[in-house]
Motif scaffolding. Structure first.
Motif, PDB file in Angstrom:
ATOM      1  N   UNK A  20     -33.331  29.887  97.013  1.00 26.14           N
ATOM      2  CA  UNK A  20     -33.909  29.895  95.669  1.00 26.14           C
ATOM      3  C   UNK A  20     -33.016  29.108  94.724  1.00 26.14           C
ATOM      4  N   UNK A  21     -33.649  28.496  93.740  1.00 26.56           N
ATOM      5  CA  UNK A  21     -32.944  27.799  92.675  1.00 26.56           C
ATOM      6  C   UNK A  21     -33.403  28.410  91.358  1.00 26.56           C
ATOM      7  N   UNK A  22     -32.454  29.006  90.634  1.00 31.38           N
ATOM      8  CA  UNK A  22     -32.784  29.693  89.390  1.00 31.38           C
ATOM      9  C   UNK A  22     -32.023  29.078  88.222  1.00 31.38           C
ATOM     10  N   UNK A  23     -32.687  29.046  87.094  1.00 27.65           N
ATOM     11  CA  UNK A  23     -32.104  28.544  85.847  1.00 27.65           C
ATOM     12  C   UNK A  23     -32.270  29.629  84.797  1.00 27.65           C
ATOM     13  N   UNK A  24     -31.134  30.102  84.275  1.00 31.37           N
ATOM     14  CA  UNK A  24     -31.134  31.171  83.274  1.00 31.37           C
ATOM     15  C   UNK A  24     -31.873  32.406  83.786  1.00 31.37           C
ATOM     16  N   UNK A  25     -31.747  32.688  85.071  1.00 28.44           N
ATOM     17  CA  UNK A  25     -32.383  33.858  85.667  1.00 28.44           C
ATOM     18  C   UNK A  25     -33.824  33.667  86.071  1.00 28.44           C
ATOM     19  N   UNK A  26     -34.451  32.581  85.631  1.00 28.57           N
ATOM     20  CA  UNK A  26     -35.859  32.334  85.970  1.00 28.57           C
ATOM     21  C   UNK A  26     -35.941  31.474  87.219  1.00 28.57           C
ATOM     22  N   UNK A  27     -36.906  31.790  88.082  1.00 29.08           N
ATOM     23  CA  UNK A  27     -37.077  31.056  89.332  1.00 29.08           C
ATOM     24  C   UNK A  27     -37.628  29.663  89.046  1.00 29.08           C
ATOM     25  N   UNK A  28     -36.868  28.629  89.477  1.00 29.72           N
ATOM     26  CA  UNK A  28     -37.307  27.249  89.311  1.00 29.72           C
ATOM     27  C   UNK A  28     -37.983  26.728  90.567  1.00 29.72           C
ATOM     28  N   UNK A  29     -37.394  27.000  91.739  1.00 29.95           N
ATOM     29  CA  UNK A  29     -37.966  26.540  93.003  1.00 29.95           C
ATOM     30  C   UNK A  29     -37.483  27.464  94.102  1.00 29.95           C
ATOM     31  N   UNK A  30     -38.285  27.574  95.172  1.00 31.36           N
ATOM     32  CA  UNK A  30     -37.931  28.436  96.300  1.00 31.36           C
ATOM     33  C   UNK A  30     -38.556  27.862  97.556  1.00 31.36           C
ATOM     34  N   UNK A  31     -37.886  28.142  98.685  1.00 31.00           N
ATOM     35  CA  UNK A  31     -38.394  27.714  99.983  1.00 31.00           C
ATOM     36  C   UNK A  31     -38.142  28.830 100.983  1.00 31.00           C
ATOM     37  N   UNK A  32     -39.162  29.153 101.782  1.00 37.36           N
ATOM     38  CA  UNK A  32     -39.013  30.180 102.802  1.00 37.36           C
ATOM     39  C   UNK A  32     -39.366  31.558 102.300  1.00 37.36           C
ATOM     40  N   UNK A  33     -39.370  32.500 103.217  1.00 37.07           N
ATOM     41  CA  UNK A  33     -39.657  33.901 102.923  1.00 37.07           C
ATOM     42  C   UNK A  33     -38.564  34.762 103.527  1.00 37.07           C
ATOM     43  N   UNK A  34     -38.322  35.883 102.897  1.00 42.57           N
ATOM     44  CA  UNK A  34     -37.324  36.803 103.426  1.00 42.57           C
ATOM     45  C   UNK A  34     -36.660  37.582 102.317  1.00 42.57           C
ATOM     46  N   UNK A  35     -36.313  38.804 102.608  1.00 46.24           N
ATOM     47  CA  UNK A  35     -35.594  39.664 101.683  1.00 46.24           C
ATOM     48  C   UNK A  35     -34.387  40.238 102.394  1.00 46.24           C
ATOM     49  N   UNK A  36     -33.407  40.611 101.625  1.00 48.95           N
ATOM     50  CA  UNK A  36     -32.198  41.182 102.205  1.00 48.95           C
ATOM     51  C   UNK A  36     -30.980  40.738 101.439  1.00 48.95           C
TER      52      UNK A  36
END
Length: 665
Positions: A374-390
């Motif tokens: 994930x790529x976040x700016x000021x806490x907001x999600x800018x871009x993401x790739x893939x799935x998964x939690x942990x």
């Protein structure tokens, strides 16, 4: 080079402590440790003092007892399993295995022969146990392949109950035949596990790796222990008792996989254990081989100097060889580690292609081989790739000391932390990624700024049209009509014509004032007459002593008209005027009743490419400033020219500071 490091004794102790805390309650751990200590002590005493003729019988009895208790514990672990699907099938077979081994341990004291004991032990370990583990860590064989494997293992186990009558081999006895059947069963079981692991989810694969670690780890350690016992001629109890303890690694690893497969990164344990074993064997082999070769060539044992030289060479080469061995083992076991060059090349290709942040994170995820990036700016999600939690790791992205965003990498379910190589790659790509993110942000800000400029220009045009149409237009129209009327009455009614001419003069004066107001709204004329500093001094005269205003200018260009960029000059004037107005309206006088004092400063800062305008008052500010129209106007005007403003109370009073770039694109 990364991955798991060779496991040190302290590292192993920490791992065992962590696993114990997760698996066993506090008091249960104490009782288990005490029982194990007593059992080990009794085993040592029994094996040491047993008559030589009964030492082998005692060994098998203790082994069956400990293994029976262990597999009963594994059956309880299956009941409390954290892996979905563990059910009665597995628990029943595991419990039957444990009871069968416990029963075998009492056969020998009851007078049964070792042959009868081995038959019962074979039924427990080869007939009951393998089918229980086919569907591991789930309740029962779920697929057709699992059911076929369980049937094949059951057939192999039943054949081993009485193999001599079936094969009738004159050269192989029951022990040899059972040994071959046991090796075949283990190979079939692990082949089935490998197939299931390729198609299972991450949590199931992690649980399956624990028994693999326990089985092969126990086998390797037992082999080394036997070799050390023979080479050093150790007393048999000193070899047998640790061997009994190592045999418990198999049921213990099965229990860990059922209860808490994620308690520790099993991949790191497998890699570290394998690297340790390989390096120990390699070092012993090199040293022993070198000394033996010297003795063979020289015809005499190697002197101490040669032995010291060989040891020194091994110590020097240990580090580089360890790195290469670890890399090779990781590639063989887990498909290799993250390649920094590959990650940088993929990211560089995406950055050079002027692509979007979505393409950046996709390239990084592919290079790092992780579930999600994930790529976040000021806490907001800018871009993401893939799935998964942990569990995830956050890398701060900084450009020029400015925190521009965060790169968040989600770990695989089989990992408790990122490998060292992946962490190194993240640290390596952080700088170019931060610069690219900063460039994207600046481009967005430039686009937004252009939009604001266009909007402001259109609003200004609308205001001018309204002022000209609604204000100046009617005035000039009235002037024209009045002039025509005066001309018509000039000969017939002189007095009336004179009155109209007076009215005409008044209308003309009003039109001139309206023109001056419109021009003043576009750009204060004083800026073109006396410069920025002079225009502010003229504006300060309007307060007529009610407020003491001082203008300090250390920038020569601000004292002369036309030497500052027009846009910067207008913004600086408007900011200073708004700051002065804000101080006069909102600053509270001091308790001594003195007149409010406001200082306006104009200076050049930085490398000479910024104009700094400050408005400082010595009034009392009750609390933090509330952003209103005036402060919003200050910030908006500074944004229009690419500058910035800081406003708020200080220990000495209120302060407005604006920094405006002098080099405008």
């Amino acid at each position: 080079m990364t991955g798991a490091t060779a496991a040190s004794p302290s590292h192993s102790v920490n791992v065992i402590a962590a696993v114990t805390r997760r698996l066993v309650p506090k008091h249960g751990a104490r009782w288990a440790a005490g029982a194990l200590a007593v059992l080990a002590a009794l085993a040592v005493v029994g094996l040491w003092w047993a008559p030589e003729t009964k030492a082998g019988t005692t060994l098998w009895q203790v082994a069956a007892l400990t293994q029976g208790l262990a597999w009963c514990g594994v059956a309880e672990a299956a009941r409390r399993s954290s892996v979905p699907g563990a059910g009665p099938w597995m628990r029943s077979l595991l419990l039957a295995t444990g009871f069968c081994l416990l029963g075998a341990s009492w056969l020998l004291p009851a007078g049964s022969t070792l042959s009868r004991f081995s038959d019962v032990a074979w039924i427990a370990l080869a007939v009951l146990l393998p089918p229980a583990l086919v569907g591991y860590p789930h309740a029962r064989p779920a697929t057709r392949v699992d059911r076929l494997t369980a049937g094949l293992l059951l057939v192999l186990g039943l054949i081993g109950v009485n193999p001599t009558d079936l094969f009738r081999s004159p050269t192989l006895d029951t022990g040899s035949l059972r040994g071959m059947l046991g090796i075949t069963s283990v190979a079939v079981l692990f082949a089935a596990w490998w197939w299931r692991g390729e198609h299972a989810e991450a949590k199931t694969r992690v649980a399956m790796l624990w028994p693999v670690l326990g089985t092969f780890g126990a086998g390797l350690l037992l082999g080394h222990l036997e070799f050390a016992g023979v080479a050093a001629s150790l007393p048999e109890p000193l070899v047998v008792v640790p061997g009994l303890v190592l045999g418990l690694l198999v049921p213990a690893s099965v229990a860990v996989g059922l209860l808490a497969p994620g308690v520790y990164d099993v991949r790191r344990l497998i890699s570290g254990f394998t690297v340790s074993v390989v390096m120990v064997d390699l070092t012993i082999g090199v040293v022993a081989g070198s000394l033996a070769g010297f003795a063979l060539v020289a015809g005499a044992p190697a002197p101490k100097g040669v032995a010291a030289l060989v040891a020194t060479a091994c110590a020097v080469a240990f580090g580089p060889v360890l790195v290469r061995v670890r890399r090779t083992i990781e590639e063989v076991l887990f498909g290799g580690s993250t390649d920094p060059l590959d990650a940088m090349s993929r990211l560089g290709a995406e950055l050079g292609a002027d692509s979007s942040p979505d393409a950046w994170v996709a390239a990084l995820r592919s290079a790092l081989v992780v579930p999600r990036v994930e790529l976040r700016v000021a806490g907001a999600l800018l871009a993401a790739a893939g799935d998964g939690t942990g569990v995830s790791r956050t890398t701060a992205l900084r450009a020029g000391g400015e925190h521009v965003g965060d790169l968040i990498v989600t770990l695989p379910n089989s990992a408790s932390r990122l490998p060292r190589s992946t962490r190194a790659v993240l640290d390596l790509v952080a700088a170019p990624l931060a610069r690219a993110l900063q460039a994207v942000r600046l481009a967005d800000e430039l686009h937004a700024s252009r939009g604001r400029v266009v909007q402001a220009r259109e609003e200004e045009r609308r205001r001018l049209r309204r002022d000209l149409h609604d204000g100046l237009g009617p005035l000039l129209t009235g002037v024209a009509y009045t002039a025509d009327a005066a001309a018509n009455l000039l000969l017939s009614d002189t007095d009336r014509a004179t009155a109209l001419l007076g009215q005409l003069r008044g209308d003309t004066t009003d039109a001139i004032a309206e023109i001056r107001r419109i021009v003043q709204g576009l750009r204060p004329p004083a800026l073109d007459e006396v410069g920025l500093a002079g225009a502010l001094r003229q504006h300060a005269l309007r307060y007529d002593g009610a407020v003491q205003v001082d203008v300090h200018c250390s920038e020569p260009a601000a004292d002369s008209p036309g030497r500052l960029p027009a846009a910067v000059e207008v913004v600086a004037y408007r900011v200073a005027v708004e700051g002065l107005t804000n101080a006069v309206r909102h600053a509270c006088p001091r308790a001594d009743g003195s007149v409010l004092h406001v200082t306006i400063g104009i200076a050049r800062a930085g490398a000479g490419d910024e104009l700094v305008v400050t408005v400082q008052d010595d009034g009392v500010t009750p609390g933090p400033w509330t952003a209103g129209t005036g402060l919003a106007s200050i910030k908006a005007r500074c944004d229009e020219v690419g500058g910035g403003a800081v406003t708020g109370p200080t220990a000495d009073g209120g302060r407005v500071e604006a920094r405006l770039p002098l080099r405008l694109a």
